[in-house]
Write an enzyme that holds these catalytic residues in place. Structure first.
Site, PDB file in Angstrom:
ATOM      1  N   ASP A  91      49.050  35.959  59.222  1.00  0.00           N
ATOM      2  CA  ASP A  91      48.393  34.675  59.526  1.00  0.00           C
ATOM      3  C   ASP A  91      47.187  34.438  58.625  1.00  0.00           C
ATOM      4  O   ASP A  91      46.820  33.295  58.352  1.00  0.00           O
ATOM      5  CB  ASP A  91      47.890  34.662  60.979  1.00  0.00           C
ATOM      6  CG  ASP A  91      49.026  34.944  61.960  1.00  0.00           C
ATOM      7  OD1 ASP A  91      48.793  35.671  62.947  1.00  0.00           O
ATOM      8  OD2 ASP A  91      50.152  34.487  61.690  1.00  0.00           O
ATOM      9  N   LYS A 144      33.518  44.753  46.842  1.00  0.00           N
ATOM     10  CA  LYS A 144      34.734  45.538  47.159  1.00  0.00           C
ATOM     11  C   LYS A 144      34.748  46.807  46.319  1.00  0.00           C
ATOM     12  O   LYS A 144      34.374  46.782  45.156  1.00  0.00           O
ATOM     13  CB  LYS A 144      35.994  44.701  46.815  1.00  0.00           C
ATOM     14  CG  LYS A 144      36.164  43.414  47.594  1.00  0.00           C
ATOM     15  CD  LYS A 144      37.298  42.571  46.998  1.00  0.00           C
ATOM     16  CE  LYS A 144      36.875  41.980  45.679  1.00  0.00           C
ATOM     17  NZ  LYS A 144      37.885  41.061  45.103  1.00  0.00           N
ATOM     18  N   ASP A 154      44.304  42.250  42.410  1.00  0.00           N
ATOM     19  CA  ASP A 154      44.891  42.738  41.144  1.00  0.00           C
ATOM     20  C   ASP A 154      44.327  44.087  40.717  1.00  0.00           C
ATOM     21  O   ASP A 154      44.736  44.640  39.695  1.00  0.00           O
ATOM     22  CB  ASP A 154      44.662  41.711  40.024  1.00  0.00           C
ATOM     23  CG  ASP A 154      43.183  41.616  39.642  1.00  0.00           C
ATOM     24  OD1 ASP A 154      42.829  41.870  38.481  1.00  0.00           O
ATOM     25  OD2 ASP A 154      42.393  41.302  40.542  1.00  0.00           O
TER      26      ASP A 154
HETATM   27  C1  LIG Z   1      34.482  40.383  38.852  1.00  0.00           C
HETATM   28  C2  LIG Z   1      35.934  40.176  39.025  1.00  0.00           C
HETATM   29  O1  LIG Z   1      36.122  40.185  40.367  1.00  0.00           O
HETATM   30  P1  LIG Z   1      37.347  39.719  41.286  1.00  0.00           P
HETATM   31  O2  LIG Z   1      37.331  38.193  41.431  1.00  0.00           O
HETATM   32  O3  LIG Z   1      38.614  40.169  40.609  1.00  0.00           O
HETATM   33  O4  LIG Z   1      37.008  40.437  42.552  1.00  0.00           O
HETATM   34  C3  LIG Z   1      36.643  41.234  38.219  1.00  0.00           C
HETATM   35  O5  LIG Z   1      37.865  41.336  38.287  1.00  0.00           O
HETATM   36  O6  LIG Z   1      35.958  41.899  37.479  1.00  0.00           O
HETATM   37 MG   LIG Z   2      40.491  40.594  40.507  1.00  0.00          MG
END
Ligand SMILES: C[C@H](OP(=O)(O)O)C(=O)O
Ligand SMILES: [Mg+2]
Length: 298
Positions: A20, A220, A245
């Site tokens: 969701d 993160k 990613d």
């Molecule tokens: C800073 C950036 O952050 P994302 O939007 O992938 O968390 C990254 O991929 O370096």
């Molecule tokens: Mg990213």
């Protein structure tokens, strides 16, 4: 355990029915720099039409939520400010509400105006950042620098105008053991439309090396971002999926937050890091080439 590789419309439909709440990383998932990844517009519209809760969770500290909203608008993607969580916002919340940084103290910033905007919004005093005096290629002369006695923390984020003056001032502040060393995030690289560039982690690296110690990283995979989201949105972790990613930020963030995880191969991570002979110990639940492939359901 190996991740499930999504391979077509039925797999996508099954995932849509299973979750969701969809938490999306931005760089390398929705876009690279200012270039939208193919199919993202249609897929976000599809999720909205299916009444899914959408949250954007980016480690990119160069922009504030408000300037990110302008980016979403410019790219034609529906997004609401309270759906956007960047590490600039998370850093401001960390200082104001998590560690309750003293109001009279200041933060020395290595970073962009978006980070300064979020600090201001949380009432965090700060110096450095976009200050013209620091944005210079003139040699740094210590005798000309009088450290601000109110600086109690150094906060380091991606700064595309990094220079020796900024690093020297930060280094001088951080030689005081009571000065906090904080990083908005430590992504080693930054996927833009034309090239892979050094990320925020590469900006704080000189300080880490010179000091012989690591900063406390707020983005993160640290929990702070999730705590910020929880403070604003109700969601059921068992019916929430984190789409990212990068294994050591997005996927680890999802796993530690007890969320399901979907890795896309449109950004940092290559297929062999997951399915190769020596796969990463960070294993996503699902892998697909691109979130844009979900448009097979339209
Ligand atoms: C800073 C950036 O952050 P994302 O939007 O992938 O968390 C990254 O991929 O370096
Ligand atoms: Mg990213």
């Amino acid at each position: 355990m190996s991740p499930e590789r999504l391979s077509g419309a039925q797999d996508y439909e099954d995932l849509l029915n299973k979750y969701d709440t969809w938490m999306f990383d931005c760089d390398g998932v929705l876009w690279r720099g200012n270039e939208l990844i193919d199919g993202v517009t249609e897929v976000l519209q599809l999720l909205r039409s299916r009444k899914k809760q959408i949250i954007f969770v980016t480690n990119n500290a160069t922009q504030s939520r408000n300037t990110y909203k302008k980016k979403f608008d410019k790219l034609g993607l529906e997004a609401h400010v309270d759906e956007i969580f960047g590490s600039a916002f998370a850093s401001a919340i960390y200082l104001s509400s998590v560690i309750k940084f003293p109001k009279e103290k200041k933060v020395f910033v290595i970073g962009m105006p978006g980070l300064e905007e979020e600090l201001r919004a949380e009432g965090i005093k700060h110096v450095g950042g976009s200050d013209p005096a620091d944005n210079t290629l003139e040699p740094f002369t210590p005798s000309s620098f009088s450290p601000d006695p109110d600086v109690g923390a150094v906060l380091c984020g991606l700064d595309t105008s990094i220079n020796y003056t900024k690093l020297s001032k930060a280094f001088i502040y951080l030689q005081n053991p009571s000065c906090l060393f904080l990083a908005t995030n430590e992504d080693s690289t930054y996927p833009t439309a034309g090239a892979l560039l050094p990320g925020a982690g590469a900006i704080s690296a000189p300080l880490r090396f010179a000091l012989g110690k690591n900063p406390a990283s707020i983005g993160k995979p640290a929990r702070t971002m999730l705590d910020c989201i929880k403070a604003k949105h109700d969601y059921d972790p068992s019916r929430t999926i984190m789409v990212g990613d990068r294994l050591n930020t997005d996927i680890l963030f999802g796993k530690e937050g007890l969320l399901s995880t979907l890795l896309v191969l449109t950004g940092i991570t290559h297929e062999e890091e997951v399915f190769g002979a020596n796969p990463s110990p960070i294993v996503p639940d699902y892998v697909t080439r691109s979130i844009g492939d979900f448009r097979a359901l339209i």
